[in-house]
Write a protein that holds these residues in place. Structure first.
Motif, short mmCIF file in Angstrom:
data_model
loop_
_atom_site.label_atom_id
_atom_site.label_comp_id
_atom_site.label_asym_id
_atom_site.label_seq_id
_atom_site.Cartn_x
_atom_site.Cartn_y
_atom_site.Cartn_z
N VAL A 70 50.93 2.49 -58.33
CA VAL A 70 52.29 1.99 -58.49
C VAL A 70 52.28 0.53 -58.07
O VAL A 70 51.87 0.21 -56.95
N ARG A 71 52.74 -0.36 -58.92
CA ARG A 71 52.65 -1.80 -58.64
C ARG A 71 54.04 -2.40 -58.44
O ARG A 71 54.89 -2.34 -59.32
N PHE A 72 54.24 -3.00 -57.26
CA PHE A 72 55.47 -3.74 -56.98
C PHE A 72 55.24 -5.21 -57.34
O PHE A 72 54.20 -5.78 -57.03
N THR A 73 56.24 -5.80 -57.96
CA THR A 73 56.15 -7.23 -58.23
C THR A 73 56.50 -8.01 -56.96
O THR A 73 57.12 -7.48 -56.03
N THR A 74 56.11 -9.26 -56.91
CA THR A 74 56.32 -10.10 -55.74
C THR A 74 57.81 -10.16 -55.38
O THR A 74 58.65 -10.44 -56.23
N GLY A 75 58.11 -9.90 -54.12
CA GLY A 75 59.48 -10.02 -53.63
C GLY A 75 60.43 -8.94 -54.08
O GLY A 75 61.63 -9.02 -53.83
N SER A 76 59.92 -7.89 -54.74
CA SER A 76 60.79 -6.84 -55.27
C SER A 76 60.53 -5.52 -54.56
O SER A 76 59.39 -5.16 -54.25
N ALA A 77 61.62 -4.78 -54.31
CA ALA A 77 61.51 -3.45 -53.73
C ALA A 77 61.73 -2.35 -54.76
O ALA A 77 61.61 -1.17 -54.45
N ASP A 78 62.04 -2.75 -55.99
CA ASP A 78 62.36 -1.78 -57.05
C ASP A 78 61.18 -1.59 -58.00
O ASP A 78 60.33 -2.47 -58.15
N ARG B 69 65.31 -17.90 -53.66
CA ARG B 69 66.44 -17.00 -53.92
C ARG B 69 66.31 -15.69 -53.15
O ARG B 69 67.32 -15.04 -52.85
N LEU B 70 65.06 -15.28 -52.81
CA LEU B 70 64.86 -14.03 -52.09
C LEU B 70 65.43 -14.10 -50.67
O LEU B 70 65.77 -13.08 -50.08
N ALA B 71 65.52 -15.32 -50.13
CA ALA B 71 66.03 -15.48 -48.77
C ALA B 71 67.48 -15.04 -48.65
O ALA B 71 67.96 -14.75 -47.55
N LYS B 72 68.18 -14.99 -49.77
CA LYS B 72 69.57 -14.52 -49.75
C LYS B 72 69.65 -13.01 -49.58
O LYS B 72 70.67 -12.48 -49.14
N LYS B 73 68.55 -12.31 -49.94
CA LYS B 73 68.54 -10.85 -49.89
C LYS B 73 67.76 -10.31 -48.69
O LYS B 73 68.15 -9.31 -48.08
N TYR B 74 66.64 -10.98 -48.38
CA TYR B 74 65.78 -10.52 -47.28
C TYR B 74 65.54 -11.66 -46.29
O TYR B 74 65.28 -12.79 -46.70
#
Length: 246
Positions: free
Chosen positions: A88-96, A154-159
């Motif tokens: 199972v491969r997660f893309t960079t910065g993604s939890a989905d 943009r990820l800093a807004k979420k994590y």
């Protein structure tokens, strides 16, 4: 007045009685020590049996997934089933996960639902489980991990950091797995507690050989591990056995 021979006879009698008492106490203590050693040996044997059973379970899961074209890694010594980047491969910065990757996770959930319930305390009577496996799993931790690329843009807004991202990956996996296979969410241990829970480790536990001294987009570290903890002997059993041998 008593003669010397009478005194010596009395002392000899006292010595014999004392020696007899000592021998009896020694035999009792030896028997109790032997019983405690047997208890301790049985507890150690249960730990070894738990490890053997966990290793066999991990191998069964790995083989079942391989038949469905999903290759996973196992660490039998530490009880870990690793969904590496080929599973199972997660893309960079993604939890989905989406599309094919989500479908692969659903296959993992299906295999787990076929095997794990036999190890819970509320074992189903489906004719496929062995009596010896009932109640053997205490906990299953769904562990989220990340690579060591810092959160930014943009990820800093979420994590805030990779720790939050890893925890989100673990929670996403838990929800998808249990929604796909509700039976997994209903599994209980011997204390009637839910077996499956989540944890996040951020970048702190890279795969051996992939601990990079500089930020690296490394998909092998963007992963989910399933860590299996088997039901140990009770604290009272272990404590009594150990204290009896101190």
């Amino acid at each position: 007045m008593m003669s010397v021979s009478d005194i010596m006879s009395g002392l000899m009698f006292i010595f014999i009685i004392t020696l007899a008492i000592f021998v009896i106490d020694f035999l009792i203590a030896s028997r109790e020590h032997e019983e405690k050693m047997q208890e301790l040996t049985q507890i150690l044997s249960r730990f070894e049996e738990n490890n053997r059973m966990r290793g066999a379970m991990l191998t069964d899961i790995q083989d079942a997934l391989a038949k469905r074209s999903i290759e996973v890694d196992i660490d039998a010594e530490h009880g870990v089933l690793r969904l590496n980047e080929n599973a199972v491969r997660f893309t960079t910065g993604s939890a989905d996960l989406r599309g094919e990757q989500l479908e692969r996770l659903e296959v993992v959930a299906k295999v787990l639902a076929e095997i794990l319930p036999c190890y819970g305390s509320n074992q189903p009577d489906n004719g496929k489980c062995l009596a010896d496996t009932q109640g053997k799993i205490d906990s299953v931790f769904i562990e989220g991990h990340t690579d060591n690329v810092p959160i930014g843009g943009r990820l800093a807004k979420k994590y805030k950091d990779n720790w939050e991202l890893s925890a989100d990956r673990a929670m996403f996996t838990y929800r998808e797995v249990t929604n796909s296979q509700p039976l997994l969410a209903s599994m209980l241990n011997t204390n009637a507690q839910p077996v499956i829970s989540v944890s996040g480790y951020g970048e702190g536990r890279p795969v051996p050989g992939h601990a990079h001294p500089y930020p690296k987009n490394d998909p092998i570290n963007r992963r989910i591990d399933f860590r299996f903890i088997m039901t140990p002997p009770t604290v009272t059993e272990a404590q009594n056995a150990i204290e009896g041998n101190l």
